[in-house]
Design a protein around this motif. Structure first.
Motif, PDB file in Angstrom:
ATOM      1  N   ILE A   1      56.420  37.023  27.463  1.00 31.60           N
ATOM      2  CA  ILE A   1      57.399  37.817  26.678  1.00 31.60           C
ATOM      3  C   ILE A   1      58.216  38.822  27.388  1.00 31.60           C
ATOM      4  CG2 ILE A   1      58.054  39.290  24.615  1.00 31.60           C
ATOM      5  CD1 ILE A   1      55.657  37.862  23.176  1.00 31.60           C
ATOM      6  N   VAL A   2      57.328  39.630  28.188  1.00 30.72           N
ATOM      7  CA  VAL A   2      57.846  40.610  29.044  1.00 30.72           C
ATOM      8  C   VAL A   2      58.558  40.168  30.164  1.00 30.72           C
ATOM      9  CG1 VAL A   2      57.178  42.695  30.337  1.00 30.72           C
ATOM     10  CG2 VAL A   2      55.972  42.343  28.128  1.00 30.72           C
ATOM     11  N   SER A   3      58.135  39.082  30.825  1.00 34.40           N
ATOM     12  CA  SER A   3      58.564  38.787  31.920  1.00 34.40           C
ATOM     13  C   SER A   3      60.147  38.111  31.696  1.00 34.40           C
ATOM     14  CB  SER A   3      57.574  37.453  32.806  1.00 34.40           C
ATOM     15  OG  SER A   3      56.344  38.300  32.905  1.00 34.40           O
TER      16      SER A   3
ATOM     17  N   THR B   1      42.159  48.154  28.777  1.00 36.49           N
ATOM     18  CA  THR B   1      41.207  46.972  28.796  1.00 36.49           C
ATOM     19  C   THR B   1      41.633  45.870  29.427  1.00 36.49           C
ATOM     20  OG1 THR B   1      40.076  47.469  26.483  1.00 36.49           O
ATOM     21  CG2 THR B   1      39.687  45.380  27.375  1.00 36.49           C
ATOM     22  N   ALA B   2      43.049  45.494  29.225  1.00 38.35           N
ATOM     23  CA  ALA B   2      43.468  44.320  29.908  1.00 38.35           C
ATOM     24  C   ALA B   2      43.432  44.780  31.587  1.00 38.35           C
ATOM     25  CB  ALA B   2      44.816  44.103  29.441  1.00 38.35           C
ATOM     26  N   ALA B   3      43.957  45.817  31.849  1.00 40.45           N
ATOM     27  CA  ALA B   3      44.049  46.420  33.224  1.00 40.45           C
ATOM     28  C   ALA B   3      42.639  46.427  33.859  1.00 40.45           C
ATOM     29  CB  ALA B   3      44.441  47.680  33.298  1.00 40.45           C
TER      30      ALA B   3
ATOM     31  N   THR C   1      47.895  37.385  23.428  1.00 37.58           N
ATOM     32  CA  THR C   1      46.915  37.075  24.298  1.00 37.58           C
ATOM     33  C   THR C   1      47.483  37.577  25.506  1.00 37.58           C
ATOM     34  OG1 THR C   1      47.817  35.001  24.796  1.00 37.58           O
ATOM     35  CG2 THR C   1      46.055  35.113  23.241  1.00 37.58           C
ATOM     36  N   ALA C   2      46.989  37.671  26.809  1.00 35.37           N
ATOM     37  CA  ALA C   2      47.404  38.217  27.792  1.00 35.37           C
ATOM     38  C   ALA C   2      48.528  37.268  28.484  1.00 35.37           C
ATOM     39  CB  ALA C   2      46.505  38.243  29.058  1.00 35.37           C
ATOM     40  N   ALA C   3      48.463  35.832  28.349  1.00 30.95           N
ATOM     41  CA  ALA C   3      49.345  35.037  28.698  1.00 30.95           C
ATOM     42  C   ALA C   3      50.435  35.085  27.905  1.00 30.95           C
ATOM     43  CB  ALA C   3      48.964  33.543  28.790  1.00 30.95           C
ATOM     44  N   THR C   4      50.553  35.449  26.612  1.00 32.79           N
ATOM     45  CA  THR C   4      51.684  35.449  25.762  1.00 32.79           C
ATOM     46  C   THR C   4      52.376  36.813  26.030  1.00 32.79           C
ATOM     47  OG1 THR C   4      50.662  34.300  23.991  1.00 32.79           O
ATOM     48  CG2 THR C   4      52.417  35.584  23.367  1.00 32.79           C
TER      49      THR C   4
ATOM     50  N   TYR D   1      48.931  46.618  37.693  1.00 30.16           N
ATOM     51  CA  TYR D   1      50.479  46.417  37.508  1.00 30.16           C
ATOM     52  C   TYR D   1      50.562  45.180  36.664  1.00 30.16           C
ATOM     53  CZ  TYR D   1      52.463  50.732  39.588  1.00 30.16           C
ATOM     54  OH  TYR D   1      52.951  51.957  39.928  1.00 30.16           O
ATOM     55  N   GLY D   2      50.326  44.185  37.375  1.00 29.72           N
ATOM     56  CA  GLY D   2      50.380  42.721  36.446  1.00 29.72           C
ATOM     57  C   GLY D   2      49.888  42.942  35.095  1.00 29.72           C
ATOM     58  N   ALA D   3      48.870  43.456  35.064  1.00 28.12           N
ATOM     59  CA  ALA D   3      48.169  43.208  33.446  1.00 28.12           C
ATOM     60  C   ALA D   3      49.085  44.004  32.631  1.00 28.12           C
ATOM     61  CB  ALA D   3      46.732  43.681  33.626  1.00 28.12           C
TER      62      ALA D   3
END
Length: 535
Positions: free
Chosen positions: A388-390, A512-514, A381-384, A323-325
């Motif tokens: 943005i979403v957060s 892939t991120a998940a 990237t995952a951090a970016t 869920y976090g990813a």
């Protein structure tokens, strides 16, 4: 019967590079080992944990075949030496030990029990025998009257089991306890093959009847039970663990291959979710299954870890990471309970798919990825993505931010214009610069209007070319007249055409991120194969 958390294993490479891949064992720490074949008909071993797999070939070797790995991490198998001789090996704590039976021209290691190595060999005169190797001291295993003998399992108490061929070339199972041989042949069998023996001495294997139909079997203290999967035209046993859990595969009347697990007589079909065929090749003492599966013509190795039920804390932690990813938040209690049920029924990969395809992902995450790809020609990237979403920005807000970025200007303004954004102003070569059109000065591309023949129109054409792979028609282009670049960009990412062009890439990116966040084994690549299984 507990569920399984399936992990996919594959080696990266162009389609057609690899023609076979499978997992042949998993140790207590979760290290998987296996083999793959390349397009030159060469075979190699590999090891895989979380992350990229490592090619595993003994020094000066070719055609490596990893037979498996013990619970404590001893890897065993055989390879072809630089002298073109097949030799066995055991690898333990960084040390390779070559295994050559006396006067052998060919040696194969099938396993290690309490430090004792066992397998089979062919001597210089063509004789075929089983062997035990205890610290370099070899004991030949040769059943009386047999043309060949192979040892495929040894109990902690020293009872050996395997398969012999008689003088008529018929196969029989056997056990050897202190030199006393017992032949194993289920009723109605014409050929019998033993694949292993449990710690308690239960045998497992496959036999063929007079019609050459295959059946699985278990021999518990002389009582033989046959394993036939309902509706199958063939059933084969491939492994048994210390506790007596039996695994194998069956073939239905359509030629499809399915795995199965037999725990104390309770048999259940086990298929990797989404697979068109599943071949279970073995089971370790922890109950983890492994082998390979196909999705159409593409083949993958797999490990199926027993979840131990839907209340497994490890699975709950994976779902939180998924869920976090993807959604950049933690699941609610209700969502966690629901996804634990999905995992129990279909495995953790099904949870990943459900979250990646969820309405929330399509509403809050997909547009960010669409905008990023269109604005900068790559995903974030995952951090970016998380930042943005957060923040909860609207589509219009992050669209304007992207279009106002200097990277967007570099990508879409004419070649030779070098602009850098600083404090909302564009600088070219260290001198303050701006965009002048129609007598107006624009410091941000987001506010630049689209007029026929102007810079804004040329940017729209480039957006179509980048996003959809073609230029807009004159009628479509005219429809953007009067809008700003920011407004046009927003309309573009909200269009069904842009989503359709990127959806498969977005799903792959988020999957892939998940997988990475949850520690799911998923090494991406493709393997073109034409695989057929015969029991």
């Amino acid at each position: 019967m507990s569920g399984y958390n399936f992990g996919k294993i594959n080696l990266p490479g162009p389609a057609g590079t690899y023609v076979y891949i499978s997992v042949s064992g998993v140790d207590a720490a979760g290290l998987a080992v296996g083999n793959y074949g390349d397009s030159n008909d060469d075979f190699h071993g590999f090891t895989a944990n979380s992350g990229t797999p490592v090619i595993f070939d003994p020094p000066d070797s070719s055609n490596t075949n990893i037979g498996g790995i013990t619970a404590s991490g001893e890897i065993f198998g055989n390879y072809t030496s630089f002298q073109n001789q097949q030799v066995g090996f055991v690898y333990n704590n960084g040390i390779f030990t070559t295994v050559n039976a006396p006067l052998a021209q060919e040696t194969t290691v099938f396993g290690v029990t309490n430090g004792e190595i066992f397998g089979g060999y062919v001597d210089l005169f063509g004789g075929s025998y089983g062997f035990l190797d205890n610290g370099g001291v070899f004991t030949q295993i040769a059943a009386p009257g047999a043309a060949s003998t192979t040892v495929t399992g040894v109990t902690p108490s020293g009872e050996a089991a395997g398969t012999i061929l008689d003088s008529s070339d018929q196969a029989h199972g056997f056990t050897d306890l202190n030199g006393i041989f017992t032949t194993i042949d289920p009723t109605g069998s014409t050929d019998t093959y033993v694949v292993g023996i449990s710690a308690a001495g239960d045998l497992a294997g496959t036999y063929y009847d007079s019609t050459q139909t295959s059946h699985g079997f278990v021999d518990a203290n002389g009582v033989i039970s046959t394993i036939n999967i309902t509706g199958a035209t063939a059933t084969a046993v491939t492994g048994i663990n210390a506790a007596g859990e039996v695994v194998g595969y069956s073939i239905d009347d359509g030629g499809n291959v399915h795995g199965f697990v037999d725990i104390l007589g309770s048999v259940a079909t086990v298929d990797v979710p989404g697979a068109t065929q599943t071949d279970i090749l073995g089971v370790n003492d922890a109950g983890d299954i492994y082998g390979f599966y196909n999705v159409g013509a593409v083949q993958y190795g797999f490990v199926g870890s027993s979840t131990g039920g839907i209340d497994s804390p490890a699975i709950a932690e994976q779902i939180v990471e998924i869920y976090g990813a993807v959604l950049q938040r933690a699941p609610t209690d209700a969502e966690l309970t629901s996804q634990l049920s999905v995992d129990s029924a279909n495995g953790i990969s099904a949870v990943v798919s459900a979250v990646v395809d969820s309405p929330e992902a399509q509403t809050n995450v997909y547009p960010v990825l669409q905008a990023f790809q269109l604005a900068f020609d790559h995903f974030p990237t995952a951090a970016t993505l998380s930042s943005i979403v957060s923040t909860g920005l609207t589509e219009a807000q992050f669209s304007n931010a992207f279009v106002s970025d200097s990277s967007f200007a570099r990508l879409y303004l004419p070649v030779g214009v070098d602009l850098v954004a600083q404090g909302g102003m564009y600088y070219e070569g260290g001198i303050e610069s701006s965009i002048v059109e129609g007598g107006n000065t624009y410091q941000s591309l987001s506010s630049l209007p689209i007029i026929a023949g102007g810079e804004g129109e040329s940017i729209i054409k480039e957006l179509f070319q980048t996003g959809l792979g073609h230029l807009p028609t004159p009628i479509t282009l005219a429809g953007f007249d009067g809008l700003t670049i920011g407004q046009a960009f927003l309309a573009f990412i909200q269009s069904e055409a842009d989503l359709a062009s990127l959806q498969s890439s977005i799903v792959s990116y988020l999957t892939t991120a998940a997988d990475n966040a949850a520690g799911i084994q998923s090494i991406v690549g493709s393997v073109e194969v034409n695989h057929s299984s015969g029991a």
